[in-house]
Design an enzyme around this catalytic site. Structure first.
Site, PDB file in Angstrom:
ATOM      1  N   PRO A 170       0.780  -1.247   0.000  1.00 52.43           N
ATOM      2  CA  PRO A 170       0.000   0.000   0.000  1.00 52.43           C
ATOM      3  C   PRO A 170       0.811   1.296   0.000  1.00 52.43           C
ATOM      4  O   PRO A 170       0.274   2.346  -0.310  1.00 52.43           O
ATOM      5  CB  PRO A 170      -0.808  -0.094   1.300  1.00 52.43           C
ATOM      6  CG  PRO A 170      -0.688  -1.469   1.791  1.00 52.43           C
ATOM      7  CD  PRO A 170       0.552  -2.036   1.217  1.00 52.43           C
ATOM      8  N   PHE A 171       2.093   1.216   0.375  1.00 50.16           N
ATOM      9  CA  PHE A 171       2.874   2.453   0.462  1.00 50.16           C
ATOM     10  C   PHE A 171       4.153   2.352  -0.359  1.00 50.16           C
ATOM     11  O   PHE A 171       5.188   2.909  -0.009  1.00 50.16           O
ATOM     12  CB  PHE A 171       3.157   2.790   1.941  1.00 50.16           C
ATOM     13  CG  PHE A 171       1.893   2.891   2.735  1.00 50.16           C
ATOM     14  CD1 PHE A 171       1.063   3.982   2.592  1.00 50.16           C
ATOM     15  CD2 PHE A 171       1.486   1.848   3.561  1.00 50.16           C
ATOM     16  CE1 PHE A 171      -0.139   4.063   3.279  1.00 50.16           C
ATOM     17  CE2 PHE A 171       0.288   1.918   4.256  1.00 50.16           C
ATOM     18  CZ  PHE A 171      -0.528   3.034   4.112  1.00 50.16           C
ATOM     19  N   GLU A 219       4.081  -0.219   5.222  1.00 48.51           N
ATOM     20  CA  GLU A 219       3.804   0.518   6.465  1.00 48.51           C
ATOM     21  C   GLU A 219       3.657   2.017   6.265  1.00 48.51           C
ATOM     22  O   GLU A 219       4.475   2.658   5.607  1.00 48.51           O
ATOM     23  CB  GLU A 219       4.916   0.249   7.498  1.00 48.51           C
ATOM     24  CG  GLU A 219       4.641   0.882   8.854  1.00 48.51           C
ATOM     25  CD  GLU A 219       5.579   0.409   9.956  1.00 48.51           C
ATOM     26  OE1 GLU A 219       5.417   0.866  11.091  1.00 48.51           O
ATOM     27  OE2 GLU A 219       6.481  -0.412   9.688  1.00 48.51           O
ATOM     28  N   LYS A 241       3.943  -4.305  13.808  1.00 47.57           N
ATOM     29  CA  LYS A 241       4.771  -5.169  14.650  1.00 47.57           C
ATOM     30  C   LYS A 241       4.072  -6.510  14.706  1.00 47.57           C
ATOM     31  O   LYS A 241       2.967  -6.626  15.234  1.00 47.57           O
ATOM     32  CB  LYS A 241       4.917  -4.601  16.071  1.00 47.57           C
ATOM     33  CG  LYS A 241       6.121  -3.691  16.245  1.00 47.57           C
ATOM     34  CD  LYS A 241       7.417  -4.447  16.190  1.00 47.57           C
ATOM     35  CE  LYS A 241       8.586  -3.535  15.820  1.00 47.57           C
ATOM     36  NZ  LYS A 241       8.793  -3.374  14.398  1.00 47.57           N
TER      37      LYS A 241
END
Length: 417
Positions: free
Chosen positions: A202-203, A220, A236
């Site tokens: 997504p990033f 992230e 995490k």
């Protein structure tokens, strides 16, 4: 335009952009969440740039934004920690990214659904890009990839870090190791395209700063701002995918209910809550989702979402500074964890575990975490990627080493290893 046509246009736009000294692509890979504004943003060329080293870099960024109030794309290196806290780094750096770099693009193209929109620059560039003939590079890079740690030294170091945990210096640390190649010659865009195909996240993003490149498949988000809300989504907790759908579902359930992974996650959630408090309207910090399980091609991840209302007296640049570097890449307590990172890691992190992203004219922003990313200095022919994980009291050094290799698997594959 249909999906396939949009994808071809995106490839052509990235290929056209390679002739510019500076450009940045932020790609969500059609991943939709409440905070994602565009599927993809491609910023090409620079009207204005800001490069600064740790010291007063955030102040310079504040002034740069106030002067221009325009779209800006940029890099926040992990080394800005030396400005935020009284820290330093002793390790050598063969990549030499600036500590902070931002640019205002000449052209800005947004892809959303089946639409292509030129936000900045001459709209006729759409036709220019359509005319581009795609080069399809299929040759694998010929690289000799080495690690700064052998397995034995890595395990010994994790044991030393656990000693620090047992005596109460810290209760979690993100410990990383570098894989690197000297005399590295790659086609950065071809490698990025392959990485993004193998591991769409997504990033994801591609960032070129002159002869330096970041090829990122990061899952992230560090921090984003939407109107008066700040949102952070630390990761995490990691588990390997299975090709067997029943087994894969069992792995997912086991990750969700793992006491160890929950402990790692909640420590960082507490740290992020504390960081956000510095910029928040009193009482507005909340955990929107705890221990969410999200699935990516190679791994399942445990992701939590924390948000707050930005205090009107706090400038958004200061809100970024107040949370930087992100807790998921340091550990807790944050300052002591960063001191031990410098003491026990063998490489300067530089851009790795920093962030890149964009700021809109209105002051909304979205920044990722630079993990699962290849960093490349074309001039020095030096290629690097780092991987790591959270070390807690319950950490098993052998398992932590295997998790590093799992996180590196997609990158090793695209580099022909």
């Amino acid at each position: 335009m249909n999906n396939a046509e949009i994808n071809v246009f995106k490839q052509k736009a990235l290929q056209w952009a390679t002739s510019f000294e500076v450009y940045c692509c932020l790609d969500s890979n059609k991943y939709s969440d409440p905070y994602t504004q565009y599927d993809c943003l491609i910023a090409i060329g620079s009207d204005h740039t800001l490069a600064a080293n740790a010291g007063n870099a955030f102040d310079k960024l504040h002034s740069f934004y106030e002067e221009h109030k325009n779209w800006m794309f940029g890099l926040l290196s992990y080394e800005l920690k030396n400005e935020v806290e009284d820290l330093s780094s002793q390790h050598t750096d063969q990549l030499n990214f600036p500590d902070l770099f931002f640019f205002i693009p000449t052209y800005l193209i947004a892809l959303q659904g089946d639409e292509i929109k030129v936000i900045k620059g001459d709209p006729s560039i759409i036709e220019i890009i359509h005319q581009i003939k795609l080069n399809h590079s299929t040759s694998k890079p010929n690289l000799k990839i080495e690690s700064k740690f052998d397995k034995e030294t890595y395990i010994e170091t994790v044991e030393k870090l656990k000693t620090h945990i047992k005596r109460g210096d810290i209760y979690e640390i993100n410990f990383c190791q570098e894989f690197f190649a000297n005399h590295a010659e790659i086609n950065p865009l071809a490698v990025y395209n392959e990485l993004n195909t193998l591991s769409p996240t997504p990033f994801a993003g591609f960032f070129k700063i002159n002869h330096k490149y970041i090829l990122s498949a990061t899952p992230e988000r560090f921090l984003c701002k939407r109107n008066n809300r700040l949102i952070s989504q630390p990761i995490k907790g990691t588990a390997k995918r299975s090709k067997n759908s029943v087994e894969d579902e069992q792995i997912k359930i086991a990750l969700k209910s793992s006491i160890k992974e929950q402990a790692e996650n909640v420590m960082i959630v507490d740290l992020v809550r504390n960081d956000l408090t510095k910029s928040a309207v009193q009482g507005s910090v909340k955990v929107d989702e705890l221990f969410g399980i999200y699935t990516f091609p190679q791994v399942h991840q445990m992701i939590s979402t924390i948000s707050c209302e930005l205090n009107p007296t706090t400038h958004f640049i200061d809100a970024i500074k107040n949370t930087f570097p992100m807790g998921s890449m340091t550990g807790a307590p944050k300052i002591k964890a960063m001191e031990l990172i410098d003491a026990y890691e063998k490489s300067k992190r530089g851009a790795f575990s920093g962030s890149f992203g964009c700021i809109s004219p209105s002051g909304n922003f979205d920044f990722n975490v630079i993990i699962r990313s290849i960093l490349y200095n074309e001039k020095e022919q030096y290629l690097s990627f780092q991987v790591g994980g959270a070390i807690t009291y319950a950490a098993d050094p052998e398992s932590e080493y295997e998790e590093c290799l799992l996180k590196a698997s997609a990158i090793l594959k695209v580099l022909g290893q």
